[in-house]
Each structure stands twice: as structure tokens, then as C-alpha cells.
Design an enzyme around this catalytic site. Structure first.
Site, mmCIF file in Angstrom:
data_model
loop_
_atom_site.group_PDB
_atom_site.id
_atom_site.type_symbol
_atom_site.label_atom_id
_atom_site.label_comp_id
_atom_site.label_asym_id
_atom_site.label_seq_id
_atom_site.Cartn_x
_atom_site.Cartn_y
_atom_site.Cartn_z
ATOM 1 N N LYS A 122 0.823 -1.229 0.000
ATOM 2 C CA LYS A 122 0.000 0.000 0.000
ATOM 3 C C LYS A 122 0.850 1.270 0.000
ATOM 4 C CE LYS A 122 -4.039 -2.154 2.192
ATOM 5 N NZ LYS A 122 -3.486 -3.445 2.651
ATOM 6 N N ASP B 158 3.099 8.021 -1.244
ATOM 7 C CA ASP B 158 4.225 8.946 -1.070
ATOM 8 C C ASP B 158 4.232 9.885 -2.270
ATOM 9 O OD1 ASP B 158 6.789 10.024 -0.256
ATOM 10 O OD2 ASP B 158 7.174 8.125 0.762
ATOM 11 N N ARG C 149 -7.145 -16.484 6.805
ATOM 12 C CA ARG C 149 -7.341 -17.505 7.840
ATOM 13 C C ARG C 149 -8.143 -18.723 7.402
ATOM 14 N NH1 ARG C 149 -8.500 -12.649 11.880
ATOM 15 N NH2 ARG C 149 -9.117 -11.852 9.829
HETATM 16 O O1 C5P Z 1 -7.705 -13.920 7.322
HETATM 17 P P1 C5P Z 1 -8.557 -13.105 6.408
HETATM 18 O O2 C5P Z 1 -9.205 -13.922 5.295
HETATM 19 O O3 C5P Z 1 -9.529 -12.217 7.139
HETATM 20 O O4 C5P Z 1 -7.488 -12.171 5.692
HETATM 21 C C1 C5P Z 1 -7.857 -11.181 4.797
HETATM 22 C C2 C5P Z 1 -6.634 -10.516 4.225
HETATM 23 O O5 C5P Z 1 -7.090 -9.386 3.503
HETATM 24 C C3 C5P Z 1 -5.642 -9.975 5.266
HETATM 25 O O6 C5P Z 1 -4.334 -10.027 4.675
HETATM 26 C C4 C5P Z 1 -6.091 -8.561 5.472
HETATM 27 O O7 C5P Z 1 -5.032 -7.708 5.829
HETATM 28 C C5 C5P Z 1 -6.589 -8.186 4.079
HETATM 29 N N1 C5P Z 1 -7.572 -7.120 4.084
HETATM 30 C C6 C5P Z 1 -8.792 -7.200 4.749
HETATM 31 N N2 C5P Z 1 -9.667 -6.174 4.709
HETATM 32 C C7 C5P Z 1 -9.366 -5.080 4.052
HETATM 33 C C8 C5P Z 1 -8.152 -4.961 3.380
HETATM 34 C C9 C5P Z 1 -7.281 -6.024 3.420
HETATM 35 O O8 C5P Z 1 -9.086 -8.209 5.366
HETATM 36 N N3 C5P Z 1 -10.230 -4.113 4.010
#
Ligand code: C5P
Length: 235
Positions: A61, A64, A214
Site C-alpha cells: 500500500k 508517497d 485464515r
Molecule cells: O484472514 P482473512 O481472510 O480475514 O485475511 C484477509 C486478508 O485481507 C488480510 O491479509 C487482510 O489484511 C486483508 N484485508 C482485509 N480487509 C481489508 C483490506 C485487506 O481483510 N479491508
């Protein structure tokens, strides 16, 4: 059809991350390297993943001045990532510079350009939090404003929440790729995700790629989970 599943390697240990990527790599479209893993393990983890033939989504992300972001995009393109992220709030010039850098660096290496994805409003914001930063008018309006600015700046894809998919699909050109986290199958915990969609629902709502963490890496059998989720997404 290509496999739209991107597994988030949200693990601090590069050996664990690499072992997971080796196991699930053949059953998914790419893996996501975020800030925790990248700050722990550095660009070496990206090189190791590419050496295994796994596609990499580098989720740092960037935000800058245009020159600095352009150079970071050049470096990411040299690492041969498939996708990378920046904040749309960095503005038109920053996004144009990033896209130009991705295209020119990839062309000089004889490769396709990585997909530069813009992040609009982080899902951790609510209306009050956004107003405190000087942005009145609510989250949805700001998401749409930044999404339009990103596509006007030549950006080819956006990261968005599952609940933004339908609205963004209705206002953006159909070529724009939408990458969506917040995916749950219903058989596991929602964890800290407050609003989720199933893989099939997200694809039907217009997602191009699904980021899943997860439900795959914390599953008893990550390979079986990745295969099942890919099937649910229609891959
Ligand atoms: O474990 P989980 O399926 O919740 O992971 C979702 C991934 O997507 C993580 O890497 C999290 O940082 C990213 N993410 C998110 N929601 C957002 C932006 C990114 O869950 N709004």
C-alpha cells in the site's frame, strides 16, 4: 477459467510462509505478501516464492510523492510480482507515475506489467473517523470518488470490500479488476471480519480475485481448504 483465489500469507516466519505457499500454490492463483511478512523477511521471500513458480501479490500500500512511489513500483516490478497496491488518496499524479513505472519497467524486462491496484478507503474507517481526517460526506461517496480518480489515472484494478462490489461494478468500466478480501465460507469463524461474503457470492457480485487468509492458512488442512474455496468460486 483462471483460479481467482489469492492466499494471504499473514505469517511472520518466512519458512512457514514458504511451506504454506509450496503446498497451496498449485491450487490457487497467487499468494499475498503483506507488511508483516515483507518487513520480517524482505524481498528475499518474494524471490523465493517466484523461484517456486508462485504468483505474488505484494500488498505494501504505497503512498508517497510520485517519484518515490514510481521507484518503489520499479523495484517491485523487478521482483516479478503479479500485483501490487497503492493508496488512491496519493492522488492522480502518484497513480499515473506508478502505472507508467510498472509498464515501462516490465516492457524493459520483456514481461507483462504487474497489476497496480488502488486501495480507496480502508475498511477500518467509519464516517466519523473519515470526517476527522477532513473528508466529509461518508465512506461510500469517498470510495466512489477515489475509485473514479484511480481509473481516470490509468489504474487497472482496485481493492474493495465485498459490500462495495455491486456499486463499484455499476459505476466503473468492466475492464477494471476488483480484488476483494472479507471472504468466508460459513463453516469457519468470521474472525474480525464484520461483513463477509461467500466465494460464490463475491464472484457473482463482480469480484475478479478473492483474498483469503485464515480460512486457508489456519485450516486443519490448508490444501483441502484452498481446493474447496477455489471450487466454490467456480475455478
Ligand atoms: O484472514 P482473512 O481472510 O480475514 O485475511 C484477509 C486478508 O485481507 C488480510 O491479509 C487482510 O489484511 C486483508 N484485508 C482485509 N480487509 C481489508 C483490506 C485487506 O481483510 N479491508
Amino acid at each position: 477459467m483462471r483460479n481467482p483465489i489469492i492466499v494471504a500469507l499473514d505469517l511472520p516466519d518466512p519458512d512457514q510462509a514458504l511451506a504454506l505457499a509450496r503446498a497451496v500454490g498449485p491450487h490457487v492463483g497467487a499468494v499475498k505478501v503483506g507488511k508483516e511478512l515483507f518487513v520480517s523477511a524482505g524481498p528475499e521471500i518474494v524471490r523465493a516464492l517466484r523461484a517456486e513458480g508462485v504468483g505474488v501479490f505484494l500488498d505494501l500500500k504505497f503512498h508517497d510523492i510520485p517519484n518515490t512511489v514510481a521507484k518503489a513500483v520499479t523495484a517491485a516490478t523487478r521482483l516479478d510480482v503479479q500485483m501490487l497496491t497503492l493508496h488512491a488518496g496519493g492522488g492522480r499524479e502518484m497513480m499515473q507515475a506508478a502505472e507508467k513505472s510498472a509498464q515501462e519497467t516490465a516492457a524493459s524486462l520483456g514481461r507483462p506489467a504487474p497489476l497496480v491496484l488502488a486501495v480507496t478507503v480502508l475498511t477500518s474507517f467509519n464516517e466519523a473517523g473519515l470526517a476527522e481526517t477532513g473528508v466529509p460526506g461518508g465512506v461510500e461517496n469517498q470510495v466512489e470518488r477515489l475509485a473514479r480518480l484511480a481509473t481516470d489515472s490509468g489504474i487497472r484494478g482496485l481493492v474493495c470490500s465485498p459490500l462495495e462490489l455491486l456499486r463499484l461494478r455499476s459505476v466503473l468500466p468492466s475492464r477494471i479488476q476488483l480484488v476483494t478480501p472479507g471472504i468466508r465460507t460459513g463453516t469457519e469463524k468470521a474472525d474480525d471480519q464484520k461483513r463477509t461474503l461467500s466465494p460464490a457470492e463475491a464472484m457473482a457480485a463482480g469480484a475478479s480475485w478473492l483474498v483469503v487468509g485464515r480460512p486457508i492458512y489456519a485450516a486443519a488442512d490448508p490444501v483441502a481448504a484452498a481446493q474447496a474455496i477455489a471450487r466454490m468460486a467456480g475455478a
